[in-house]
Design an enzyme around this catalytic site. Sequence first.
Site, PDB file in Angstrom:
ATOM      1  N   CYS A 104      32.407  -4.388  59.483  1.00 27.56           N
ATOM      2  CA  CYS A 104      33.695  -4.160  58.635  1.00 27.56           C
ATOM      3  C   CYS A 104      33.562  -4.597  57.110  1.00 27.56           C
ATOM      4  O   CYS A 104      32.958  -5.459  56.889  1.00 27.56           O
ATOM      5  CB  CYS A 104      34.701  -5.163  59.358  1.00 27.56           C
ATOM      6  N   TYR A 105      33.811  -3.603  56.275  1.00 30.43           N
ATOM      7  CA  TYR A 105      33.990  -3.800  54.836  1.00 30.43           C
ATOM      8  C   TYR A 105      35.261  -3.910  54.109  1.00 30.43           C
ATOM      9  O   TYR A 105      36.489  -2.993  54.583  1.00 30.43           O
ATOM     10  CB  TYR A 105      33.193  -2.692  54.416  1.00 30.43           C
TER      11      TYR A 105
END
Length: 124
Positions: A104-105
């Site tokens: 997840c960014y």
Amino acid sequence: MKKIIASPAAPKAVGPYSQAVETGGTLYISGQLPVDAATGRMPEGIEAQTRQSLQNLGHILREAGYDYSDVVKTTVLLSSIGDFAAMNGVYAEFFTSEMPARVCYEVAALPMGASVEIDAVAVK
């Protein structure tokens, strides 16, 4: 040999890419924005947007003969990492056992002003 997958229930690709490509028993699904294919609109709020993105993934999975349990990897892009917990709560409704690997960014911006975009890889 590769097969292009397109579900009429998911938003059409808006550029030179496919919704998904299947090859060798692996399905690669492009990032899904939280756009309702029927209306062309995005819901408000991170929970509703996460749900719509994951529903779009589901439409493509089903079109190719897969389901959520076949997903081995996802990537989640958030316009604000502050939405992580809320996104995670909805995500857990779709992946309930044998969770896929995930990254997840937080990103500077997403197309159409979306708060989330999710892609996936599934294997039969």
